[in-house]
Design a protein around this motif. Structure first.
Motif, PDB file in Angstrom:
ATOM      1  N   THR A  18      -8.482  -1.697 -10.699  1.00 51.22           N
ATOM      2  CA  THR A  18      -9.768  -1.574 -10.029  1.00 51.22           C
ATOM      3  C   THR A  18      -9.784  -0.305  -9.177  1.00 51.22           C
ATOM      4  OG1 THR A  18      -9.018  -2.893  -8.127  1.00 51.22           O
ATOM      5  CG2 THR A  18     -10.089  -4.072  -9.940  1.00 51.22           C
ATOM      6  N   THR A  19     -10.954   0.032  -8.660  1.00 51.53           N
ATOM      7  CA  THR A  19     -11.097   1.200  -7.791  1.00 51.53           C
ATOM      8  C   THR A  19     -11.968   0.838  -6.606  1.00 51.53           C
ATOM      9  OG1 THR A  19     -10.957   2.695  -9.688  1.00 51.53           O
ATOM     10  CG2 THR A  19     -11.800   3.607  -7.648  1.00 51.53           C
ATOM     11  N   THR A  20     -11.409   0.976  -5.397  1.00 51.23           N
ATOM     12  CA  THR A  20     -12.218   0.808  -4.188  1.00 51.23           C
ATOM     13  C   THR A  20     -13.091   2.039  -3.987  1.00 51.23           C
ATOM     14  OG1 THR A  20     -10.567  -0.614  -3.145  1.00 51.23           O
ATOM     15  CG2 THR A  20     -12.142   0.474  -1.685  1.00 51.23           C
ATOM     16  N   SER A  21     -12.494   3.216  -4.142  1.00 53.12           N
ATOM     17  CA  SER A  21     -13.221   4.479  -4.073  1.00 53.12           C
ATOM     18  C   SER A  21     -12.389   5.525  -4.809  1.00 53.12           C
ATOM     19  CB  SER A  21     -13.452   4.913  -2.625  1.00 53.12           C
ATOM     20  OG  SER A  21     -12.218   5.204  -1.990  1.00 53.12           O
ATOM     21  N   GLY A  22     -13.009   6.645  -5.154  1.00 54.31           N
ATOM     22  CA  GLY A  22     -12.265   7.713  -5.807  1.00 54.31           C
ATOM     23  C   GLY A  22     -11.894   7.368  -7.232  1.00 54.31           C
ATOM     24  N   GLY A  45      -9.430   6.131  -2.735  1.00 56.18           N
ATOM     25  CA  GLY A  45      -9.274   7.574  -2.579  1.00 56.18           C
ATOM     26  C   GLY A  45      -8.827   8.152  -3.913  1.00 56.18           C
ATOM     27  N   THR A  46      -8.111   9.249  -3.878  1.00 48.88           N
ATOM     28  CA  THR A  46      -7.702   9.906  -5.115  1.00 48.88           C
ATOM     29  C   THR A  46      -6.203   9.735  -5.353  1.00 48.88           C
ATOM     30  OG1 THR A  46      -7.347  12.008  -3.958  1.00 48.88           O
ATOM     31  CG2 THR A  46      -9.512  11.639  -4.950  1.00 48.88           C
ATOM     32  N   LEU A  47      -5.860   9.597  -6.622  1.00 48.40           N
ATOM     33  CA  LEU A  47      -4.468   9.625  -7.053  1.00 48.40           C
ATOM     34  C   LEU A  47      -4.392  10.671  -8.145  1.00 48.40           C
ATOM     35  CD1 LEU A  47      -1.578   8.484  -7.015  1.00 48.40           C
ATOM     36  CD2 LEU A  47      -2.292   6.854  -8.747  1.00 48.40           C
ATOM     37  N   SER A  48      -3.641  11.747  -7.913  1.00 54.78           N
ATOM     38  CA  SER A  48      -3.636  12.859  -8.857  1.00 54.78           C
ATOM     39  C   SER A  48      -2.260  13.056  -9.466  1.00 54.78           C
ATOM     40  CB  SER A  48      -4.089  14.150  -8.173  1.00 54.78           C
ATOM     41  OG  SER A  48      -3.251  14.461  -7.075  1.00 54.78           O
ATOM     42  N   ASN A  49      -2.270  13.559 -10.692  1.00 56.52           N
ATOM     43  CA  ASN A  49      -1.057  13.995 -11.392  1.00 56.52           C
ATOM     44  C   ASN A  49      -0.042  12.889 -11.613  1.00 56.52           C
ATOM     45  OD1 ASN A  49      -2.018  16.698 -11.400  1.00 56.52           O
ATOM     46  ND2 ASN A  49      -1.295  16.948  -9.301  1.00 56.52           N
ATOM     47  N   LEU A  50      -0.502  11.642 -11.689  1.00 52.53           N
ATOM     48  CA  LEU A  50       0.416  10.555 -12.003  1.00 52.53           C
ATOM     49  C   LEU A  50       0.905  10.720 -13.434  1.00 52.53           C
ATOM     50  CD1 LEU A  50       1.487   7.906 -10.634  1.00 52.53           C
ATOM     51  CD2 LEU A  50      -0.276   6.695 -11.916  1.00 52.53           C
ATOM     52  N   GLY A  51       2.088  10.170 -13.731  1.00 50.67           N
ATOM     53  CA  GLY A  51       2.618  10.223 -15.090  1.00 50.67           C
ATOM     54  C   GLY A  51       1.878   9.249 -15.982  1.00 50.67           C
ATOM     55  N   THR A  52       2.608   8.369 -16.665  1.00 48.94           N
ATOM     56  CA  THR A  52       1.992   7.387 -17.548  1.00 48.94           C
ATOM     57  C   THR A  52       1.536   6.169 -16.769  1.00 48.94           C
ATOM     58  OG1 THR A  52       3.328   8.070 -19.446  1.00 48.94           O
ATOM     59  CG2 THR A  52       2.381   5.872 -19.531  1.00 48.94           C
ATOM     60  N   THR A 111       0.831  -1.200   0.000  1.00 47.16           N
ATOM     61  CA  THR A 111       0.000   0.000   0.000  1.00 47.16           C
ATOM     62  C   THR A 111       0.868   1.252   0.000  1.00 47.16           C
ATOM     63  OG1 THR A 111      -1.804  -1.100   1.209  1.00 47.16           O
ATOM     64  CG2 THR A 111      -1.743   1.302   1.277  1.00 47.16           C
ATOM     65  N   PHE A 112       0.571   2.151  -0.935  1.00 44.86           N
ATOM     66  CA  PHE A 112       1.164   3.492  -0.947  1.00 44.86           C
ATOM     67  C   PHE A 112       0.067   4.457  -0.493  1.00 44.86           C
ATOM     68  CE2 PHE A 112       3.510   1.041  -4.089  1.00 44.86           C
ATOM     69  CZ  PHE A 112       4.829   1.365  -3.818  1.00 44.86           C
ATOM     70  N   GLU A 113       0.231   5.007   0.712  1.00 43.32           N
ATOM     71  CA  GLU A 113      -0.807   5.884   1.265  1.00 43.32           C
ATOM     72  C   GLU A 113      -0.222   7.249   1.609  1.00 43.32           C
ATOM     73  OE1 GLU A 113      -4.292   5.949   4.724  1.00 43.32           O
ATOM     74  OE2 GLU A 113      -2.964   4.214   4.516  1.00 43.32           O
ATOM     75  N   ASN A 114      -0.862   8.297   1.073  1.00 47.01           N
ATOM     76  CA  ASN A 114      -0.393   9.674   1.277  1.00 47.01           C
ATOM     77  C   ASN A 114       1.066   9.827   0.847  1.00 47.01           C
ATOM     78  OD1 ASN A 114      -2.900  10.477   2.477  1.00 47.01           O
ATOM     79  ND2 ASN A 114      -2.234   9.530   4.392  1.00 47.01           N
ATOM     80  N   VAL A 115       1.382   9.227  -0.280  1.00 50.71           N
ATOM     81  CA  VAL A 115       2.754   9.189  -0.783  1.00 50.71           C
ATOM     82  C   VAL A 115       2.925  10.190  -1.915  1.00 50.71           C
ATOM     83  CG1 VAL A 115       4.406   7.739  -2.056  1.00 50.71           C
ATOM     84  CG2 VAL A 115       3.195   6.811  -0.094  1.00 50.71           C
ATOM     85  N   ALA A 116       4.126  10.794  -2.002  1.00 51.49           N
ATOM     86  CA  ALA A 116       4.513  11.616  -3.145  1.00 51.49           C
ATOM     87  C   ALA A 116       5.416  10.759  -4.033  1.00 51.49           C
ATOM     88  CB  ALA A 116       5.246  12.862  -2.687  1.00 51.49           C
ATOM     89  N   LEU A 117       4.951  10.463  -5.257  1.00 48.18           N
ATOM     90  CA  LEU A 117       5.666   9.603  -6.189  1.00 48.18           C
ATOM     91  C   LEU A 117       6.336  10.466  -7.246  1.00 48.18           C
ATOM     92  CD1 LEU A 117       2.518   7.431  -6.581  1.00 48.18           C
ATOM     93  CD2 LEU A 117       4.586   6.522  -5.540  1.00 48.18           C
ATOM     94  N   SER A 118       7.634  10.251  -7.480  1.00 47.92           N
ATOM     95  CA  SER A 118       8.338  11.101  -8.441  1.00 47.92           C
ATOM     96  C   SER A 118       9.439  10.319  -9.133  1.00 47.92           C
ATOM     97  CB  SER A 118       8.927  12.331  -7.739  1.00 47.92           C
ATOM     98  OG  SER A 118       9.889  11.937  -6.771  1.00 47.92           O
ATOM     99  N   PHE A 165      -3.001   2.206  -4.136  1.00 43.75           N
ATOM    100  CA  PHE A 165      -2.616   3.608  -4.031  1.00 43.75           C
ATOM    101  C   PHE A 165      -3.773   4.349  -3.378  1.00 43.75           C
ATOM    102  CE2 PHE A 165       0.144   2.129  -7.382  1.00 43.75           C
ATOM    103  CZ  PHE A 165       1.338   2.797  -7.148  1.00 43.75           C
ATOM    104  N   LYS A 166      -3.459   4.997  -2.251  1.00 43.89           N
ATOM    105  CA  LYS A 166      -4.509   5.658  -1.484  1.00 43.89           C
ATOM    106  C   LYS A 166      -4.108   7.106  -1.211  1.00 43.89           C
ATOM    107  CE  LYS A 166      -7.401   4.958   2.618  1.00 43.89           C
ATOM    108  NZ  LYS A 166      -7.710   4.060   3.755  1.00 43.89           N
ATOM    109  N   ASN A 167      -4.899   8.034  -1.760  1.00 46.50           N
ATOM    110  CA  ASN A 167      -4.702   9.469  -1.507  1.00 46.50           C
ATOM    111  C   ASN A 167      -3.250   9.902  -1.721  1.00 46.50           C
ATOM    112  OD1 ASN A 167      -7.431   9.709  -0.776  1.00 46.50           O
ATOM    113  ND2 ASN A 167      -6.983   9.127   1.330  1.00 46.50           N
TER     114      ASN A 167
END
Length: 298
Positions: free
Chosen positions: A145-149, A129-136, A88-95, A109-111
């Motif tokens: 799949t999506t549990t939520s968000g 939850g939400t995952l925003s601004n991911l690359g490819t 689980t990646f939760e509240n993580v900044a991925l770069s 991936f959670k929030n």
């Protein structure tokens, strides 16, 4: 038992090898993978929990023992993070310009947010939850799949596997490698261009949504929809033929351009936008409609 890399400290893995045993490895500092002179993978086979920085600068760091990351995750252009366990990646900044590759079990991936590339080559990718601004996001095998968000990605490369999650691609979406199906729980939002190569038929059992004011997305493969087709903004062009038998909605800021032999059978058409017929023959059969239809060709 526990192994702990404390805050402010750096643990460097520089060559082939594995961290084994029943202890939990806790990283509160920086865990750094570099290839070393021989290159190769470092396999963490114990539970690995990271609240600090996890960095795969070069070579491959493999997580095969499960765990959770809640800090920063960076993958360099010469590195790879291979997730081969329930993680689980939760509240993580991925770069980083490298690849987070999922090959087994379920990765959640959670929030989280970030610009990293994620490749699904096996197992299950679940958004909670939400995952925003991911690359490819690359989907070659396995499931999304999506549990939520939902997840917003810069681009989507879909060559295999199953899409049953909610994905929005703000840039280019590429479909290849045979017929594709958006599952009944799936939702694909197209915000940019669409390229299809050797797809044959795209089947929509869930939702296909067009967004992006002032943009046109051309669906040039055969498109069969038994779910919901929605042009919320911008123009969705159907130039490959097919059939819709579910709900079709065109908002006031959207347009559905039918430029191929297409059939709406048993469909419900609604919205204040325009269904524009520009080429070939469009057939309406046993359908109901409150939408506007403009015949400008065909």
């Amino acid at each position: 038992a526990k192994i702990k890399n404390e805050s402010g400290k750096t643990f460097s893995a520089t060559a082939y090898g594995a961290i084994t045993g029943t202890a939990t490895f806790t990283n509160d500092g920086t865990f750094k993978k570099t290839a070393g002179t021989a290159g190769g993978a470092t396999d963490i086979q114990t539970t690995f929990d990271s609240t600090g920085t996890l960095s795969a600068e070069s070579g491959t760091l493999k997580l095969s023992g499960g765990g959770k990351a809640s800090g920063n995750v960076t993958v360099g252009s010469g590195g790879k993070l291979n997730v081969a366990s329930n993680y689980t990646f939760e509240n993580v900044a991925l770069s980083g310009a490298g690849d987070i590759e999922l090959t087994a079990a379920t990765t959640k991936f959670k929030n989280s947010t970030g610009s990293a590339k994620v490749s699904v080559n096996g197992g299950n990718l679940d958004f909670d939850g939400t995952l925003s601004n991911l690359g490819t996001l690359s989907l070659a095998s396995g499931n999304v799949t999506t549990t939520s968000g939902s997840a917003e990605v810069t681009s989507l490369d879909w060559s295999g596997g199953n899409l049953n999650g909610r994905i929005k691609a703000t840039g280019n979406t590429t479909l290849s490698g045979g017929a594709k199906t958006i599952g009944s729980a799936g939702e694909l939002t197209l915000g940019g261009t669409l390229t299809t190569t050797g797809v044959g038929t795209l089947t929509n059992q869930g939702k296909l949504i067009k967004q992006g004011a002032g943009t046109t997305t051309d669906l040039s493969s055969t498109f069969d929809s038994i779910g919901t087709l929605s042009a919320e903004s911008g123009t969705l062009k159907l130039s490959g033929g097919g059939k819709a038998s579910g709900n079709v909605t065109v908002a006031s800021t959207g347009k559905l351009d039918v430029a191929s032999a297409y059939t709406f059978e048993g469909a419900t058409l609604s919205g204040t936008g325009d269904i524009e017929l520009t080429a070939a023959t469009t057939k309406f059969k046993n359908s109901t409609s409150s939408a506007k239809v403009s015949v400008n060709g065909g």
